[in-house]
Design a protein around this motif. Structure first.
Motif, PDB file in Angstrom:
ATOM      1  N   ALA A 129       0.828  -1.205   0.000  1.00 18.89           N
ATOM      2  CA  ALA A 129       0.000   0.000   0.000  1.00 18.89           C
ATOM      3  C   ALA A 129       0.866   1.260   0.000  1.00 18.89           C
ATOM      4  O   ALA A 129       0.560   2.244  -0.690  1.00 18.89           O
ATOM      5  N   ILE A 130       1.970   1.232   0.757  1.00 16.38           N
ATOM      6  CA  ILE A 130       2.850   2.394   0.795  1.00 16.38           C
ATOM      7  C   ILE A 130       3.589   2.571  -0.533  1.00 16.38           C
ATOM      8  O   ILE A 130       3.807   3.692  -1.009  1.00 16.38           O
ATOM      9  N   SER A 131       3.951   1.446  -1.155  1.00 15.59           N
ATOM     10  CA  SER A 131       4.728   1.512  -2.396  1.00 15.59           C
ATOM     11  C   SER A 131       3.868   1.713  -3.633  1.00 15.59           C
ATOM     12  O   SER A 131       4.406   2.002  -4.704  1.00 15.59           O
ATOM     13  N   LEU A 132       2.544   1.565  -3.498  1.00 14.70           N
ATOM     14  CA  LEU A 132       1.675   1.606  -4.679  1.00 14.70           C
ATOM     15  C   LEU A 132       1.809   2.900  -5.479  1.00 14.70           C
ATOM     16  O   LEU A 132       1.877   2.857  -6.720  1.00 14.70           O
ATOM     17  N   PRO A 133       1.840   4.090  -4.853  1.00 17.30           N
ATOM     18  CA  PRO A 133       2.010   5.317  -5.666  1.00 17.30           C
ATOM     19  C   PRO A 133       3.302   5.318  -6.474  1.00 17.30           C
ATOM     20  O   PRO A 133       3.317   5.784  -7.624  1.00 17.30           O
ATOM     21  N   ILE A 134       4.378   4.775  -5.904  1.00 20.62           N
ATOM     22  CA  ILE A 134       5.646   4.728  -6.641  1.00 20.62           C
ATOM     23  C   ILE A 134       5.552   3.735  -7.790  1.00 20.62           C
ATOM     24  O   ILE A 134       6.056   3.989  -8.898  1.00 20.62           O
ATOM     25  N   ILE A 135       4.882   2.596  -7.554  1.00 19.65           N
ATOM     26  CA  ILE A 135       4.725   1.596  -8.620  1.00 19.65           C
ATOM     27  C   ILE A 135       3.898   2.177  -9.770  1.00 19.65           C
ATOM     28  O   ILE A 135       4.240   2.008 -10.946  1.00 19.65           O
ATOM     29  N   ILE A 136       2.802   2.882  -9.422  1.00 22.89           N
ATOM     30  CA  ILE A 136       1.966   3.496 -10.463  1.00 22.89           C
ATOM     31  C   ILE A 136       2.770   4.537 -11.238  1.00 22.89           C
ATOM     32  O   ILE A 136       2.690   4.622 -12.473  1.00 22.89           O
ATOM     33  N   ALA A 137       3.574   5.345 -10.520  1.00 27.53           N
ATOM     34  CA  ALA A 137       4.401   6.356 -11.196  1.00 27.53           C
ATOM     35  C   ALA A 137       5.410   5.709 -12.132  1.00 27.53           C
ATOM     36  O   ALA A 137       5.654   6.204 -13.243  1.00 27.53           O
ATOM     37  N   ALA A 138       5.985   4.584 -11.705  1.00 27.05           N
ATOM     38  CA  ALA A 138       6.973   3.899 -12.550  1.00 27.05           C
ATOM     39  C   ALA A 138       6.330   3.389 -13.833  1.00 27.05           C
ATOM     40  O   ALA A 138       6.879   3.577 -14.926  1.00 27.05           O
ATOM     41  N   PHE A 139       5.163   2.751 -13.730  1.00 23.80           N
ATOM     42  CA  PHE A 139       4.494   2.252 -14.945  1.00 23.80           C
ATOM     43  C   PHE A 139       4.007   3.403 -15.817  1.00 23.80           C
ATOM     44  O   PHE A 139       4.071   3.329 -17.047  1.00 23.80           O
ATOM     45  N   THR A 140       3.519   4.480 -15.199  1.00 22.49           N
ATOM     46  CA  THR A 140       3.039   5.620 -15.973  1.00 22.49           C
ATOM     47  C   THR A 140       4.168   6.279 -16.754  1.00 22.49           C
ATOM     48  O   THR A 140       3.952   6.791 -17.858  1.00 22.49           O
ATOM     49  N   SER A 141       5.362   6.254 -16.197  1.00 23.31           N
ATOM     50  CA  SER A 141       6.486   6.896 -16.881  1.00 23.31           C
ATOM     51  C   SER A 141       6.842   6.192 -18.182  1.00 23.31           C
ATOM     52  O   SER A 141       7.530   6.770 -19.023  1.00 23.31           O
ATOM     53  N   PHE A 142       6.379   4.949 -18.363  1.00 22.76           N
ATOM     54  CA  PHE A 142       6.665   4.211 -19.601  1.00 22.76           C
ATOM     55  C   PHE A 142       5.472   4.200 -20.557  1.00 22.76           C
ATOM     56  O   PHE A 142       5.491   3.485 -21.560  1.00 22.76           O
ATOM     57  N   LYS A 143       4.412   4.960 -20.245  1.00 26.90           N
ATOM     58  CA  LYS A 143       3.234   5.006 -21.117  1.00 26.90           C
ATOM     59  C   LYS A 143       3.393   6.083 -22.178  1.00 26.90           C
ATOM     60  O   LYS A 143       4.091   7.084 -21.968  1.00 26.90           O
ATOM     61  N   ALA A 144       2.693   5.905 -23.298  1.00 27.59           N
ATOM     62  CA  ALA A 144       2.636   6.941 -24.324  1.00 27.59           C
ATOM     63  C   ALA A 144       1.825   8.124 -23.798  1.00 27.59           C
ATOM     64  O   ALA A 144       0.950   7.945 -22.941  1.00 27.59           O
ATOM     65  N   PRO A 145       2.082   9.352 -24.296  1.00 25.94           N
ATOM     66  CA  PRO A 145       1.384  10.542 -23.756  1.00 25.94           C
ATOM     67  C   PRO A 145      -0.131  10.417 -23.784  1.00 25.94           C
ATOM     68  O   PRO A 145      -0.810  10.800 -22.832  1.00 25.94           O
ATOM     69  N   GLN A 146      -0.695   9.892 -24.906  1.00 25.96           N
ATOM     70  CA  GLN A 146      -2.154   9.798 -24.988  1.00 25.96           C
ATOM     71  C   GLN A 146      -2.721   8.773 -24.027  1.00 25.96           C
ATOM     72  O   GLN A 146      -3.879   8.863 -23.619  1.00 25.96           O
ATOM     73  N   GLU A 147      -1.916   7.769 -23.639  1.00 26.48           N
ATOM     74  CA  GLU A 147      -2.392   6.740 -22.721  1.00 26.48           C
ATOM     75  C   GLU A 147      -2.343   7.207 -21.267  1.00 26.48           C
ATOM     76  O   GLU A 147      -3.080   6.695 -20.422  1.00 26.48           O
ATOM     77  N   VAL A 148      -1.507   8.198 -20.979  1.00 18.29           N
ATOM     78  CA  VAL A 148      -1.378   8.690 -19.602  1.00 18.29           C
ATOM     79  C   VAL A 148      -2.683   9.295 -19.118  1.00 18.29           C
ATOM     80  O   VAL A 148      -3.059   9.155 -17.952  1.00 18.29           O
ATOM     81  N   ILE A 149      -3.406   9.974 -20.044  1.00 20.38           N
ATOM     82  CA  ILE A 149      -4.641  10.672 -19.660  1.00 20.38           C
ATOM     83  C   ILE A 149      -5.882   9.895 -20.073  1.00 20.38           C
ATOM     84  O   ILE A 149      -6.981  10.430 -20.070  1.00 20.38           O
ATOM     85  N   THR A 150      -5.721   8.630 -20.448  1.00 18.27           N
ATOM     86  CA  THR A 150      -6.866   7.802 -20.838  1.00 18.27           C
ATOM     87  C   THR A 150      -7.723   7.461 -19.623  1.00 18.27           C
ATOM     88  O   THR A 150      -7.213   7.188 -18.539  1.00 18.27           O
ATOM     89  N   TYR A 151      -9.066   7.522 -19.816  1.00 17.44           N
ATOM     90  CA  TYR A 151      -9.988   7.132 -18.743  1.00 17.44           C
ATOM     91  C   TYR A 151     -10.899   6.020 -19.228  1.00 17.44           C
ATOM     92  O   TYR A 151     -11.470   6.134 -20.321  1.00 17.44           O
ATOM     93  N   PRO A 152     -11.091   4.940 -18.474  1.00 13.85           N
ATOM     94  CA  PRO A 152     -10.437   4.649 -17.186  1.00 13.85           C
ATOM     95  C   PRO A 152      -8.950   4.341 -17.380  1.00 13.85           C
ATOM     96  O   PRO A 152      -8.558   3.795 -18.416  1.00 13.85           O
ATOM     97  N   PRO A 153      -8.146   4.691 -16.385  1.00 15.00           N
ATOM     98  CA  PRO A 153      -6.695   4.477 -16.524  1.00 15.00           C
ATOM     99  C   PRO A 153      -6.345   2.998 -16.506  1.00 15.00           C
ATOM    100  O   PRO A 153      -7.017   2.187 -15.880  1.00 15.00           O
ATOM    101  N   LYS A 154      -5.262   2.664 -17.205  1.00 17.26           N
ATOM    102  CA  LYS A 154      -4.732   1.301 -17.203  1.00 17.26           C
ATOM    103  C   LYS A 154      -3.508   1.232 -16.298  1.00 17.26           C
ATOM    104  O   LYS A 154      -2.718   2.174 -16.249  1.00 17.26           O
ATOM    105  N   PHE A 155      -3.395   0.099 -15.603  1.00 15.88           N
ATOM    106  CA  PHE A 155      -2.271  -0.037 -14.669  1.00 15.88           C
ATOM    107  C   PHE A 155      -0.957  -0.245 -15.422  1.00 15.88           C
ATOM    108  O   PHE A 155       0.041   0.416 -15.137  1.00 15.88           O
TER     109      PHE A 155
END
Length: 288
Positions: free
Chosen positions: A33-59
Motif C-alpha cells: 500500500a505504501i509503495s503503490l504510488p511509486i509503482i503506479i508512477a513507474a508504470f506511468t512513466s513508460f506510457k505513451a502521452p495519450q495513454e497517460v490521460i486515458t480514462y479509465p486508466p490502465k495499470f
C-alpha cells in the motif's frame, strides 16, 4: 538419566507458523500500500502521452516507451538539476556529519562548565518549527548575497541538532575507561576522537549520514525561494517545470519520469546502506 524435551509441539509450532504467516501477509500488504504510488508512477512513466490521460486508466502500459524520459532530459536542463541536488545534498551531509561528530564528542566526553545547559539548548532547538525561522533565515542569507548560489542552498543546513543528539547518545555508550587510558598514554582528545571514537561509531555515523542525505535531497521549499534562476534549481524544483509548460500544458508522463529519476539516488543509497542503517539505529540507544 532423564531428559526434558523443550522443543515446541507440532501443534504449537503450527500455530506459531500461522501467526508468522499472518504477520508476513500483513506487513507485505502495508508495504504494498505504501509503495503503490511509486509503482503506479513507474508504470506511468513508460506510457505513451495519450495513454497517460486515458480514462479509465490502465495499470500497465499498452505500449512501452522511453519517450517521457527523453522529454525529461531534453525539455529542461534536467542533468543540471541533478548536479545541483548532488552538490547540495553532499555538502550538507558532509557538514552535518562533521559538526555533529565534533559537538557530540564534546558534549559526551569533555568536561566544561555549562555542558548540560548547552546540550539542552540544542535539544530545545528541535522544538522550534522550521517555518518560524524561515523568513529570518531568508533575509539573512539574501542580505549576505548568497541567493542563487550553493552557499545559500547549503550553509543554513550545515549543523543538525538531531545529529548532535543522536551521536552524543552513542558516544555515551563508549566506555569512559578508553578515554582515560588514551590520556594516560599521551594521546590528545583530538587523536582519541579520530582513532578510537569515530572507528567505533561507524554504524551510528553512517546511519545519520543517510538520514542527512535523504533530508537534503528531498528539500523543496528552501531551494524554491532561495533560487530564482533555472541554472541553480534542484531536481525537486525541476520536476515542477513539466507541470507548468506554457506550450504543452502539464506533461504528466514527463512528471512521472522525472519523479522516478529523482527517486533513484535515494533508493540506491538506501539499498546500499540498508544493513548499516538498521545496525546504526539499533546501536544508538537512549542513554542519558
Amino acid at each position: 538419566m532423564s531428559s526434558t524435551n523443550t522443543s515446541p509441539s507440532p501443534r504449537g509450532r503450527r500455530r506459531l507458523d500461522m501467526g508468522e504467516l499472518a504477520m508476513q501477509i500483513f506487513l507485505f500488504s502495508v508495504g504494498l500500500a505504501i509503495s503503490l504510488p511509486i509503482i503506479i508512477a513507474a508504470f506511468t512513466s513508460f506510457k505513451a502521452p495519450q495513454e497517460v490521460i486515458t480514462y479509465p486508466p490502465k495499470f500497465f502500459p499498452s505500449e512501452w516507451t522511453l519517450r517521457n524520459y527523453e522529454v525529461a532530459f531534453s525539455a529542461v536542463p534536467f542533468a543540471r538539476f541533478l548536479l545541483n541536488s548532488f552538490i547540495q545534498s553532499s555538502l550538507i551531509t558532509v557538514g552535518q556529519v562533521l559538526f555533529s561528530v565534533l559537538a557530540a564528542f564534546a558534549l559526551a566526553t569533555l568536561d566544561f562548565p555549562g555542558r548540560e545547559a548547552i546540550f539542552f539548548i540544542i535539544i530545545g532547538s528541535l522544538m522550534i518549527p522550521f517555518e518560524l525561522t524561515f523568513i529570518p533565515n531568508f533575509q539573512f542569507v539574501t542580505g549576505l548575497g548568497w541567493a542563487n548560489a550553493y552557499s545559500g542552498l547549503t550553509i543554513p543546513f550545515l549543523a543538525s541538532a538531531f545529529g548532535v543528539f543522536l551521536l552524543r547518545q552513542f558516544f555515551l555508550s563508549i566506555p569512559r575507561d578508553l578515554h582515560d587510558a588514551s590520556l594516560i598514554d599521551g594521546a590528545s582528545n583530538w587523536r582519541y576522537l579520530w582513532t578510537i571514537v569515530v572507528p567505533l561509531s561507524k554504524g551510528a555515523i553512517g546511519a545519520f549520514a543517510i538520514f542527512a542525505f535523504l533530508s537534503a535531497w528531498n528539500q523543496y521549499l528552501w531551494p524554491l525561494v532561495i533560487t530564482d534562476t533555472v541554472e541553480m534549481r534542484t531536481i525537486q524544483i525541476g520536476i515542477r517545470f513539466f507541470m507548468t509548460n506554457i506550450e504543452r500544458g502539464a506533461d504528466w508522463g514527463a512528471v512521472m519520469a522525472g519523479s522516478i529519476i529523482a527517486l533513484l539516488p535515494t533508493l540506491a543509497a538506501f539499498l546500499v546502506a540498508q544493513k548499516q542503517l538498521v545496525k546504526g539505529i539499533a546501536m544508538t540507544g537512549l542513554k542519558g
